[in-house]
Scaffold this active site. Structure first.
Site, PDB file in Angstrom:
ATOM      1  N   ASP A 254       0.868  -1.173   0.000  1.00 52.47           N
ATOM      2  CA  ASP A 254       0.000   0.000   0.000  1.00 52.47           C
ATOM      3  C   ASP A 254       0.915   1.237   0.000  1.00 52.47           C
ATOM      4  O   ASP A 254       2.094   1.159   0.331  1.00 52.47           O
ATOM      5  CB  ASP A 254      -0.957   0.001   1.208  1.00 52.47           C
ATOM      6  CG  ASP A 254      -2.172   0.903   0.957  1.00 52.47           C
ATOM      7  OD1 ASP A 254      -2.129   1.732   0.025  1.00 52.47           O
ATOM      8  OD2 ASP A 254      -3.160   0.791   1.705  1.00 52.47           O
TER       9      ASP A 254
HETATM   10  C1  BGC Z   1      -5.087   3.197  -0.143  1.00 54.59           C
HETATM   11  C2  BGC Z   1      -5.146   2.130  -1.215  1.00 54.59           C
HETATM   12  C3  BGC Z   1      -4.931   2.758  -2.578  1.00 54.59           C
HETATM   13  C4  BGC Z   1      -3.622   3.533  -2.573  1.00 54.59           C
HETATM   14  C5  BGC Z   1      -3.298   4.187  -3.900  1.00 54.59           C
HETATM   15  C6  BGC Z   1      -3.854   4.070  -0.268  1.00 54.59           C
HETATM   16  O1  BGC Z   1      -3.938   5.149   0.594  1.00 54.59           O
HETATM   17  O2  BGC Z   1      -5.111   2.579   1.130  1.00 54.59           O
HETATM   18  O3  BGC Z   1      -6.375   1.453  -1.161  1.00 54.59           O
HETATM   19  O4  BGC Z   1      -4.945   1.772  -3.558  1.00 54.59           O
HETATM   20  O5  BGC Z   1      -3.690   4.531  -1.582  1.00 54.59           O
HETATM   21  O6  BGC Z   1      -4.114   5.273  -4.143  1.00 54.59           O
END
Ligand code: BGC
Length: 715
Positions: A254
């Site tokens: 993540d």
């Molecule tokens: C979120 C993810 C997301 C990623 C990219 C993160 O803050 O938890 O679900 O895919 O950002 O935008």
């Protein structure tokens, strides 16, 4: 490029031609939106036109024909929340919880194919979808993105969405692995839970989604799992995911979830997603050094790259390159319409108030910007459909400013078109429909008094990054509903909420319809449900508690100060949601699995056999006045003395008036088992199991006892 070869072999042939630097390049991702990352490394010129609006990208290797990975958030449609350009507007799907409320895996798969197709049309080849953390925290800010509180339902629905997305030759993730079950302190909390309990709850949901959806990538989460960050958690990544489940895809982090180089690489992380989101760049040159120092083996790098290439081959990224084109938005709207319509849950309907008659009548619509659109959830999954309205565009009411009590949440509410006002008028042109925004309670009450029927829209905005503070509808909406219902008992409440809310006015209103965040075709679906052209068939994928006091954690756990690490002891173990309520003998406001229809259904003739594989079957009859769909649910109580019943299967069937069908399920034996940590596998204990059938987790009129012999299953 020999498409006759299996993906693993193609990956190996390609890997043999790659230098170590090229391999290192494939395991390092960058932020997409043309922002300059700390390394100063900008996306290659030819990719820049594609990158605005993306979450991240990984440069390709043109010398070897390896395409760049271009990643978009797209759990609920293509999230194009920044750098909008013409043609970037995408179809907004209903929330994940709404899709789960359909209990319809074929429809979930079709909804996924919409996302996959629109991803391809924008030249994305990786979709950061498949979000499915179990709803342990009812107030969790991303509850709306996920698929509820039951591992079987969440796993099957999310797996189906992933299958639909990947049917379009794009890779989809499953995320956020694992136990990132609340937003408060998500990057510093440690989710502490026994392995047995995790295996039977959150991890089981992922296991089922991985089996059903075959996602090309898995996104490791922000939180720590039993003390160790998820993205360097050897038991979670190497032990469970890649070991026990034999997961062949790659683990990507993540955004900001990486904390180390060698620990992460050896702990099972295959790709650092986003330089600049992490505190420093942990892969790239640092990983090269770690390999040179012998802290990470070249074989491990080989494995990382193999997994990435293997998924790219397996899911068509090499063979069906994505190119930009306009999407079939109208065709997509049809699918999204069905998703929204089947996901709406009728919670209350008294005195025959719904469906509304097709005739001249005075209908009052009140609140929640029902003259503009339907609410959607915020954060990285936010979709901007054509014609959306942002709350920033609304004038700030004088009362709002003066009282200070009605504050807009930070961030922006986005309303998806069309508006309920437009679709209700369209569904019943003979009606006289008036709208009041509800800011002025006296004016709304007066309008209610003069109307034949009142539809009050109530909203609860949820967004990634923050949990909602409690189960109350914000901005005094309870008082508005109470006042309106007092003026006119023919009041219907339409809820546009991310998750469960309390309903102090429940006894005063005639009907309640949970529409969730209903997406781009939400208002169209809503009008069809209100006027009875669609018979509601949604069932709750999450328990609606009567109050916070009923929850395992009445207040949301947090650290001593913002950013301070803290532990959450998930002492309820595998008894998430309805299982917690059953174990504590608590009566919720509305139970898991619950949902009314304009018709009624009768169950009889439960039969259970245990020769070979266990099967359970039951007759279901539509004994009401309309055709409709019923979701027959089967639960099992294990011989453990707790009496807690777990969902073991369901069947959603269409039934004409008086039609009767027999439905049968053959439950997955893991659902009848406990995870035995010592024996490292699932164990079905010998004994008497109670198999129940009914219309919700709290209404199980048919029960049969079956004796099972002991059975050992692999992990
Ligand atoms: C979120 C993810 C997301 C990623 C990219 C993160 O803050 O938890 O679900 O895919 O950002 O935008």
């Amino acid at each position: 490029m020999d498409t006759a070869l299996p993906p693993d072999e193609r990956a190996e042939l390609l890997l043999a031609r790659m230098t170590q630097d090229e391999q290192l390049q494939l395991v390092m991702g960058y932020p997409g939106a043309n922002t300059r990352p700390p390394s100063g490394r900008m996306p290659p010129e030819e990719l820049r036109p594609l990158l605005p609006g993306t979450a991240g990208y990984v440069p390709g290797i043109p010398r070897l024909g390896v395409p760049a990975l271009i990643e978009s958030d797209a759990g609920l449609g293509i999230a194009n929340n920044f750098h909008l350009r013409p043609g970037d507007e995408a179809t907004a799907l209903p929330s994940g919880l709404a899709t789960a409320a359909t209990w319809n895996s074929a429809l979930a798969e079709a909804a996924g194919s919409v996302i996959g197709a629109e991803a391809r049309d924008r030249a994305f080849n990786v979709v950061l979808g498949g979000a499915m953390n179990l709803a342990r925290e009812t107030r969790g800010g991303r509850t709306f993105e996920y698929a509820g509180e039951d591992p079987l339902l969440a796993g099957v629905i999310t797996g189906s969405v992933i299958r639909g997305i990947q049917s379009q030759h794009v890779i989809c993730t499953v995320k956020h692995y694992a136990l990132n079950d609340q937003e408060t302190g998500r990057t510093v909390l440690s989710a502490n839970i026994d392995e047995t309990d995790a295996r039977e709850s959150d991890l089981l949901a992922f296991e089922i989604a991985v089996e059903q959806g075959d996602p090309g990538a898995a996104m490791c989460a922000y939180d720590r799992y039993n003390g160790t960050y998820a993205c360097e958690n050897d038991p979670l990544l190497n032990g469970v995911l890649k070991g026990d489940w034999k997961y062949p895809g790659w683990v990507l982090s993540d955004w900001g979830a990486v904390h180390s180089t060698a620990e992460a690489a050896n702990g099972g992380l295959d790709q650092e997603s986003s330089e600049g989101s992490d505190r420093e760049q942990y892969f790239g040159p640092a990983l090269k050094q770690a390999i040179a120092d012998g802290k990470v083996t070249p074989q491990r790098l080989h494995d990382m790259v193999h997994r990435i290439l293997r998924s790219m081959f397996a899911h068509g990224v090499f063979d069906y390159p994505a190119t930009r084109q306009l999407s079939a938005l109208e065709a997509h709207r049809q699918i999204v319409y069905r998703d929204a319509a089947e996901g709406m849950v009728l919670l209350k309907n008294e005195r025959g108030i719904l469906p509304l008659p097709h005739m001249a009548q005075r209908i009052a619509l009140i609140g929640a910007h029902a003259d503009v659109g339907m609410l959607s959830g915020g954060g990285s999954s936010q979709v901007m459909p054509i014609g959306h309205t942002s709350a920033d565009d609304f004038p700030v009411g004088a009362a709002e400013v003066a009282s200070g009590a009605k504050v807009r949440p930070a961030g922006t509410e986005i309303y998806d078109p069309p508006s309920p006002l437009a679709t209700i008028l369209q569904a019943n042109p003979a009606a006289n429909v008036q709208y009041a925004d509800g800011e002025d309670v006296a004016a709304a009450t007066e309008l209610a008094r003069q109307s034949d029927v009142v539809i009050v829209f109530a909203r609860q905005w949820m967004s990634e990054g923050r949990d909602v503070p409690n189960l109350r509808l914000p901005n005094d909406q309870d008082a508005l509903i109470q006042a309106v219902a007092a003026a006119n008992p023919r009041t219907v409440v339409v809820l546009e909420t991310g998750g469960p809310v309390a309903m102090p006015w429940l006894d005063q209103v005639g009907a309640v319809l949970e529409a969730w965040y209903a997406g781009n075709a939400g208002a169209t679906a809503l009008a069809q449900v209100l006027f009875g052209n669609v018979n509601p068939s949604g069932k709750l994928p999450i328990t609606f508690p009567a109050s916070e006091e009923q929850l395992p954690r009445p207040s949301i756990p947090r650290g001593a100060a913002p950013g301070a690490p803290f532990d959450i002891d998930y002492f309820e173990g595998a008894n998430v949601g309805y299982r917690w309520f059953q174990g504590r003998n608590l009566t919720p406001l509305f139970p898991f699995g619950y949902g009314l229809s304009y018709s009624s259904f009768h169950l009889d003739g439960l039969a259970v056999t245990s020769k070979g594989r266990l099967t359970a079957s039951v007759n279901v009859t539509n004994d009401g006045p309309r055709g409709g769909m019923e979701t027959v649910q089967f639960y099992a109580a294990l011989p453990d003395g707790t009496g807690i019943r777990r969902l073991i299967g369901w069947s959603k069937v269409p039934l004409k008036v008086h039609e009767r069908r027999r439905v049968t399920i053959a439950p997955d034996p893991r659902l009848l088992a406990r995870f035995d940590e010592a024996a490292h596998g699932w164990r079905v204990a010998a004994g008497d199991y109670i198999i129940s059938a009914g219309a919700s987790s709290a209404s199980l009129p048919l029960n049969a006892t079956v004796k099972l012999t002991a059975q050992q299953l692999p992990p």
